[in-house]
Design an enzyme around this catalytic site. Structure first.
Site, PDB file in Angstrom:
ATOM      1  CD  GLU A 249      -0.257   2.517   0.435  1.00  0.00           C
ATOM      2  OE1 GLU A 249      -0.103   1.572   1.205  1.00  0.00           O
ATOM      3  OE2 GLU A 249      -1.111   3.406   0.632  1.00  0.00           O
TER       4      GLU A 249
ATOM      5  CG  ASP B 189      -1.650   6.570   3.133  1.00  0.00           C
ATOM      6  OD1 ASP B 189      -0.842   5.652   3.288  1.00  0.00           O
ATOM      7  OD2 ASP B 189      -2.749   6.617   3.727  1.00  0.00           O
TER       8      ASP B 189
HETATM    9  C1  GLC Z   1      -1.285   3.048   3.892  1.00  0.00           C
HETATM   10  C2  GLC Z   1      -0.153   3.107   4.886  1.00  0.00           C
HETATM   11  C3  GLC Z   1      -0.549   2.364   6.110  1.00  0.00           C
HETATM   12  C4  GLC Z   1      -1.784   3.007   6.695  1.00  0.00           C
HETATM   13  C5  GLC Z   1      -2.913   3.103   5.662  1.00  0.00           C
HETATM   14  C6  GLC Z   1      -3.984   4.056   6.113  1.00  0.00           C
HETATM   15  O1  GLC Z   1      -1.515   1.760   3.456  1.00  0.00           O
HETATM   16  O2  GLC Z   1       1.015   2.621   4.311  1.00  0.00           O
HETATM   17  O3  GLC Z   1       0.478   2.300   7.061  1.00  0.00           O
HETATM   18  O4  GLC Z   1      -2.246   2.252   7.790  1.00  0.00           O
HETATM   19  O5  GLC Z   1      -2.436   3.611   4.441  1.00  0.00           O
HETATM   20  O6  GLC Z   1      -3.532   5.372   6.050  1.00  0.00           O
END
Ligand code: GLC
Ligand code: CA
Length: 580
Positions: free
Chosen positions: A293, A231
Site C-alpha cells: 500500500e 500498510d
Molecule cells: C493505511 C490503512 C488505513 C490506516 C493507515 C494507518 O492507509 O489502509 O486504514 O488508517 O494506513 O495505518
C-alpha cells in the site's frame, strides 16, 4: 495459462487495433489473482457482540468460494485499542479477543485452504499502538536509551523544547508530533506519529526494528498465510535530519511540493527492507506474496516497489481515483499496463477499500454533491444511488476484464453504497476528532454487511447489535436476496468472475479497439473478448459479435450499449439473428 484465442469470425484489420501487451505465459498465481478484502469487524459476527470476528468469516467462506476468488486479504485482527480500526497494533503475533483466538485463525486458514483460498494478512510496520509493550518501555526509559531508539523521539524546538521538532503534519490532521511527560514528571521529548498520536512510528534505521519484523513475518508464514498486504509501505524510512516539509501530509504531489521530495515517504533505503522480506517469503512453499500500500506518484516511481526482487504487487490508486471519464480511464489503463510491464510486474486494479468512498457511492456524486475531503454526512447533498449503482456495476465489469490482479472490497459484489447519513455520535475514525469534525472520515464504507433481509442487523449476527449502524439502503441489498436473483449485482459478479477465469483474462492480452477510441466508449480486446464500457450520454451500436456478459441484464438488448453499461463480446462468435 496461455489462452488460445479464437479467431475473430469477422477479421479485424491491424489498423483497428493498438497493441499494448501480449498474454502472459507465467503460472504465478498472483499475476492474475482476484483478492477479496475482508474488513473483519464488519463482515459477520458469530457471537452477537456487534463485532464481526474470525469464526464469522470461517462460517461464510463457502459464499466467498462461490465468487471464485484466489485469496482473501484480512484487514488487522491483532490485539489493538482500535483507535484506528486495528491499524494500531499492540501485539503483532496474536489475535484480539474481539475477533477470536489464534486457534480461530488457524481454523480459518485450514478451511480456506480446502476451498483453494489463500489468506493474506495485513502487516502494519510503520507504526504500532501506543499500548504496544515496546512503546510503553520507551516511555519509561530515559532519552537516548535503546528502548527510545525503537521509535523516533526528539527534543522539541524552542528555548524549552516546547515546539515540535519539525513541521510535519499527521495524515489524520494536526501535528505529527506529541510531547511526552518523562518518568520524573517533567515535560519531555516528542515522538513522531505520521497518523494518530496513538500510533508511534518505528525507527527503521534501527536494526532491532528490522529484526523484530522479520520475526513477525516468520511467525505468520509458519502458520500458513498466503502473504502480506503491507500498510503504508512507502513510509518506513525517513530522510536523515527530518527536514521540514510544507507539502501534503500524505506525501502526494501538490503545487510546489512534488511527492518525490517528501522527506517521510519513498526514501531509497526502504527498498532494502523489501528485498530482505522477499528473501524470507521465498523460503516458504505456496508462493506467499507481498502487496504494497504505497501512495506514490507517478506510476513510474511506484514500480520501484514491485521490481523482481521486492514486492509482488502494489495497489494502483491512480486507477481507483480515476473519474467517470472515458479518456481518463483509457489513459490510466494504458499507462498502468505499460509502466508495470517495464519491470515485469502485474498491474493491479481496485475500485473500493476500507479507506475510500465505495465506488457505488463515488460514481453517484456529481460536481454539486461531491464533498471535498473524505466522508459524506447527513448534512451533505446525497449521491444519486441509482446512477451510482449502475455505473459501479459497469465499472466493475470493465475492471474484471482487465489483465492483471484485481482487488475487491467486501460488499461491492452486492453493490453496497456507503452509509452517507451516519449520525456523528457513531463516528470512530480518528480523523473526525483530530479535525474537529471537518473531515468526517471513513466509517461510511465500513458498515456491517447485510446477509439476510429478515435477520437481526440484516443477518450480520443473531442479536441485532452492530458496532456501526447500517444504512436503510442495505435492506434491499442483502446477500440472500441477491443469490436468489439472476439479475442481481451478485449474480453479475459471479458470471463475470467465471468468464474471467474461463477466458484467462487475468493473464490476458490487451489491444485498444480503435473504432471507439475517440468516443466516450472505452473499448479493448483481451484474449478474444471485446470489452465495451459506455461512459457517455448516448446509446452506442454494438459490433456484430455475440454477447458474453452485460452489466445491465434488465435492459432490452437491441444491439445497443446504453449509457453506463458494460458488455463483453465474444470475437469468436457472430451475434445470433435474435440479437439483430
Ligand atoms: C493505511 C490503512 C488505513 C490506516 C493507515 C494507518 O492507509 O489502509 O486504514 O488508517 O494506513 O495505518
Ligand atoms: Ca463478534
Amino acid at each position: 495459462m496461455t489462452q488460445t484465442t479464437a479467431m475473430p469470425v469477422i477479421p479485424l484489420s491491424p489498423d483497428q487495433l493498438i497493441h499494448v501487451r501480449d498474454a502472459n505465459s507465467s503460472n504465478e498465481w498472483w499475476r492474475s489473482s482476484v483478492i477479496y478484502q475482508v474488513y473483519p469487524r464488519s463482515f459477520r459476527d458469530s457471537n452477537g457482540d456487534g463485532n464481526g470476528d474470525l469464526p464469522g468469516i470461517t462460517a461464510e467462506l463457502g459464499q466467498l468460494a462461490e465468487l471464485d476468488i484466489d485469496a482473501i486479504w484480512l484487514s488487522p485482527f491483532y490485539p489493538s485499542p482500535q483507535r484506528d480500526g486495528g491499524y494500531d497494533v499492540s501485539d503483532y503475533c496474536a489475535v484480539d479477543p474481539l475477533f477470536g483466538s489464534l486457534d480461530d485463525f488457524d481454523a480459518l486458514v485450514t478451511k480456506a485452504r480446502g476451498l483453494g483460498i489463500r489468506i493474506i494478512i495485513d502487516l502494519v510496520p510503520n507504526h504500532c499502538s501506543s499500548e504496544h509493550a515496546l512503546f510503553k518501555a520507551a516511555l519509561e526509559a530515559p532519552a537516548g536509551s535503546a528502548e527510545r531508539n525503537m521509535f523516533i523521539f526528539r527534543d522539541g524546538s524552542g528555548p524549552n523544547g516546547e515546539f515540535p521538532p519539525n513541521n510535519w503534519q499527521s495524515h489524520f490532521g494536526g501535528s505529527a508530533w506529541t510531547r511526552i511527560t518523562e518518568p520524573d514528571g517533567s515535560a519531555g521529548q516528542w515522538y513522531l506519529h505520521l497518523f494518530d498520536s496513538s500510533q508511534p512510528d518505528f525507527n527503521w534505521d534501527n536494526p532491532a526494528v528490522r529484526a523484530e519484523f522479520e520475526r513477525v513475518l516468520h511467525f505468520w508464514l509458519q502458520r500458513g498465510v498466503g502473504g502480506f498486504r503491507v500498510d503504508v509501505a512507502h513510509a518506513l524510512v525517513k530522510a536523515p535530519g527530518l527536514p521540514d516539509w510544507g507539502g501534503r501530509a500524505d506525501g502526494c504531489s501538490s503545487e510546489g511540493f512534488p511527492g518525490w521530495e517528501a522527506p517521510m515517504f519513498g526514501q531509497p533505503e526502504i527498498h532494502d527492507i523489501y528485498r530482505s522480506w522477499r528473501g524470507i517469503l521465498a523460503q516458504y512453499d505456496g508462493e506467499p506474496i507481498l502487496c504494497a500500500e504505497a501512495s506514490i506518484d507517478p506510476l513510474e516511481r511506484l514500480t520501484n516497489w514491485v521490481r523482481p526482487d521486492q514486492m509482488h504487487q502494489t495497489f494502483n490508486f491512480a486507477y481507483l481515483s480515476t473519474a467517470w471519464n472515458a479518456w481518463a480511464l483509457r489513459g490510466v489503463i494504458d499507462s498502468s499496463l505499460r509502466t508495470f510491464d517495464t519491470v515485469g510486474a502485474p498491474t493491479t486494479w481496485v475500485l473500493s477499500n476500507h479507506d475510500v468512498l465505495r465506488h457505488a457511492t463515488r460514481f453517484g456524486l456529481t460536481a454539486e454533491t461531491s464533498r471535498p475531503g473524505d466522508g459524506i454526512g447527513p448534512e451533505d447533498a446525497q449521491p444519486d444511488l441509482e446512477l451510482g449503482r449502475r455505473r459501479a456495476g459497469a465499472a466493475s465489469m470493465l475492471m474484471l476484464a482487465l489483465p492483471g490482479g484485481v482487488y475487491l472490497y467486501q460488499g461491492e459484489e452486492l453493490g453496497l453504497p456507503d452509509h452517507t447519513r451516519m449520525p456523528s455520535e457513531y463516528r470512530q475514525d480518528p480523523s473526525f476528532a483530530r479535525t474537529g469534525g471537518a473531515r468526517l472520515g471513513r466509517d461510511g464504507c465500513r458498515a456491517p454487511l447485510p446477509w439476510r433481509a429478515d435477520g437481526a442487523a440484516l443477518g450480520f449476527n443473531d442479536s441485532g447489535a452492530a458496532w456501526l449502524p447500517q444504512p436503510e439502503e442495505f435492506a434491499g441489498l442483502s446477500r440472500d436476496l441477491q443469490r436468489a436473483d439472476d439479475n442481481s449485482m451478485l449474480s453479475l459478479y459471479r458470471r463475470a468472475l467465471d468468464l474471467r477465469r474461463a477466458h484467462h483474462l487475468g493473464a490476458g492480452s490487451m489491444d485498444w479497439y480503435l473504432p471507439f477510441q475517440d468516443s466516450a466508449c472505452v473499448a479493448f480486446i483481451n484474449n478474444g473478448v471485446l470489452v465495451l464500457l459506455n461512459m457517455g450520454e448516448a446509446d452506442i451500436d454494438l459490433p456484430p459479435f455475440a454477447v458474453l456478459l452485460s452489466s445491465d441484464p434488465d435492459a432490452p438488448f437491441l444491439r445497443k450499449l446504453a449509457p453506463a453499461q458494460c458488455a463483453w463480446l465474444d470475437l469468436g462468435t457472430v451475434a445470433g439473428d435474435d440479437m439483430a
